[in-house]
Scaffold this motif. Sequence first.
Motif, PDB file in Angstrom:
ATOM      1  N   TRP A 111       2.046   2.167  -9.912  1.00 12.06           N
ATOM      2  CA  TRP A 111       0.656   2.216  -9.689  1.00 12.06           C
ATOM      3  C   TRP A 111      -0.355   1.214 -10.234  1.00 12.06           C
ATOM      4  O   TRP A 111      -1.157   0.533  -9.710  1.00 12.06           O
ATOM      5  N   ALA A 112       0.277   0.643 -11.472  1.00  9.09           N
ATOM      6  CA  ALA A 112      -0.294  -0.475 -12.088  1.00  9.09           C
ATOM      7  C   ALA A 112      -0.086  -1.815 -11.140  1.00  9.09           C
ATOM      8  O   ALA A 112      -1.035  -2.624 -11.010  1.00  9.09           O
ATOM      9  N   GLY A 113       1.104  -1.991 -10.782  1.00  5.89           N
ATOM     10  CA  GLY A 113       1.669  -2.769 -10.079  1.00  5.89           C
ATOM     11  C   GLY A 113       0.674  -3.162  -8.484  1.00  5.89           C
ATOM     12  O   GLY A 113       0.379  -4.164  -8.284  1.00  5.89           O
ATOM     13  N   GLY A 165       1.050  -1.146   0.109  1.00  4.02           N
ATOM     14  CA  GLY A 165      -0.063   0.148   0.040  1.00  4.02           C
ATOM     15  C   GLY A 165       0.902   1.170   0.087  1.00  4.02           C
ATOM     16  O   GLY A 165       0.389   2.182  -0.956  1.00  4.02           O
ATOM     17  N   VAL A 166       1.928   1.299   0.704  1.00  8.02           N
ATOM     18  CA  VAL A 166       2.911   2.483   1.030  1.00  8.02           C
ATOM     19  C   VAL A 166       3.582   2.742  -0.396  1.00  8.02           C
ATOM     20  O   VAL A 166       3.835   3.880  -1.008  1.00  8.02           O
ATOM     21  N   VAL A 167       3.873   1.545  -1.063  1.00  6.17           N
ATOM     22  CA  VAL A 167       4.817   1.675  -2.315  1.00  6.17           C
ATOM     23  C   VAL A 167       3.720   2.300  -3.260  1.00  6.17           C
ATOM     24  O   VAL A 167       4.230   2.973  -4.200  1.00  6.17           O
ATOM     25  N   GLY A 168       2.549   1.589  -3.455  1.00  2.75           N
ATOM     26  CA  GLY A 168       1.603   2.249  -4.320  1.00  2.75           C
ATOM     27  C   GLY A 168       1.265   3.585  -4.063  1.00  2.75           C
ATOM     28  O   GLY A 168       1.371   4.520  -5.175  1.00  2.75           O
ATOM     29  N   LEU A 169       0.875   4.111  -3.107  1.00  3.57           N
ATOM     30  CA  LEU A 169       0.264   5.483  -2.872  1.00  3.57           C
ATOM     31  C   LEU A 169       1.673   6.496  -2.875  1.00  3.57           C
ATOM     32  O   LEU A 169       1.551   7.376  -3.468  1.00  3.57           O
ATOM     33  N   PHE A 170       2.514   6.157  -1.751  1.00  3.77           N
ATOM     34  CA  PHE A 170       3.526   6.943  -1.662  1.00  3.77           C
ATOM     35  C   PHE A 170       4.714   6.922  -2.741  1.00  3.77           C
ATOM     36  O   PHE A 170       5.235   7.815  -3.496  1.00  3.77           O
ATOM     37  N   GLY A 171       5.088   5.838  -3.373  1.00  4.86           N
ATOM     38  CA  GLY A 171       6.067   5.603  -4.300  1.00  4.86           C
ATOM     39  C   GLY A 171       5.571   6.214  -5.556  1.00  4.86           C
ATOM     40  O   GLY A 171       6.266   6.663  -6.270  1.00  4.86           O
ATOM     41  N   TYR A 172       4.191   5.907  -5.924  1.00  8.71           N
ATOM     42  CA  TYR A 172       3.844   6.773  -7.229  1.00  8.71           C
ATOM     43  C   TYR A 172       3.964   8.200  -7.225  1.00  8.71           C
ATOM     44  O   TYR A 172       4.439   8.559  -7.894  1.00  8.71           O
ATOM     45  N   HIS A 173       3.490   8.632  -6.104  1.00  7.69           N
ATOM     46  CA  HIS A 173       3.339  10.101  -6.236  1.00  7.69           C
ATOM     47  C   HIS A 173       4.910  10.778  -5.982  1.00  7.69           C
ATOM     48  O   HIS A 173       5.493  11.659  -6.476  1.00  7.69           O
ATOM     49  N   PHE A 174       5.774  10.011  -5.246  1.00  2.00           N
ATOM     50  CA  PHE A 174       7.348  10.416  -5.002  1.00  2.00           C
ATOM     51  C   PHE A 174       7.913  10.407  -6.578  1.00  2.00           C
ATOM     52  O   PHE A 174       8.244  11.482  -6.817  1.00  2.00           O
ATOM     53  N   PHE A 175       7.887   9.416  -7.135  1.00  2.54           N
ATOM     54  CA  PHE A 175       8.365   9.291  -8.673  1.00  2.54           C
ATOM     55  C   PHE A 175       7.794  10.347  -9.560  1.00  2.54           C
ATOM     56  O   PHE A 175       8.517  10.673 -10.466  1.00  2.54           O
TER      57      PHE A 175
END
Length: 282
Positions: free
Chosen positions: A154-156, A63-73
């Motif tokens: 986000w897709a992942g 969940g954190v990789v999806g939400l935070f990781g997406y917006h960060f990159f």
Amino acid sequence: MRQHPLFYALAAIVLWASLATLGASVAALPPFFTVGVSLMVGSLCAIRHWRQWRVPPATLLLGVVGLFGYHFFLFVAFRLAPAVEANLLNYLWPLLIVLLSPVLLPGYHLNTRHILGALAGFVGAALVVTGGKLSIDLTALPGYGCAALAALLWAGYSLLTKRVPAFPTAAIGGFCLLSGALSLACHALMEPAVHPSASQWLTLLLLGAGPMGLAFFLWDKALKLGDPRQIGALSYLTPLLSTLLLVASGRGQLGPTTGAAIALIVGGALAGTVDWKGLRRR
């Protein structure tokens, strides 16, 4: 009566379409601050069910990789590459959801209508985002890579939520809370301090309540109940609706390619979501 999963997906898409219009009102604020505050507000959508936020560590990490990781990159991409091209690569995520469905999820396969629908949607989105004009800057390759990585994350995330042990949709509140905290940490480390006005605080609340909050819960519900190949094709309505809202608010204008873009996106969404053979049989 159980709602159709495409209803939840379309509701999320409509909320995401408001992101550009609302974001334009707080464009003067640092992006990580905006995301951090909005996600923290978004977590309040499920505060009544905070006890359901407890999930296995692997699910929380996803969940954190999806939400935070997406917006960060994505925001790093906007710093390193031209905004139009970075945003176009960002809109690879609906296509990736369609193409990666049979790779990441057992029991799914692609047929011609899924592929053609997703490709038509991407071409339509490209026309909306670029206005038919695209320039590639080779010095911005790191930024392009970050934008593509954001789309992949986000897709992942969207697909892998169907692979991890079942968790309540309310747990998205925990994902938002932790991702918001990480975004504010990035703000503290990378951006200057800010003092938003009352109107900016109101916009941040609206962002958190809608496209940066409720939309994530609706998206999770849609993916849990629906076919990601159909949802991916439908998702190309996002840049189209976003552009139309900007025009309606006086912050954008329609170009000569808009008609073709609308035809491609709507046609691709119909091709990818409607079972035409089933309709003929009925």
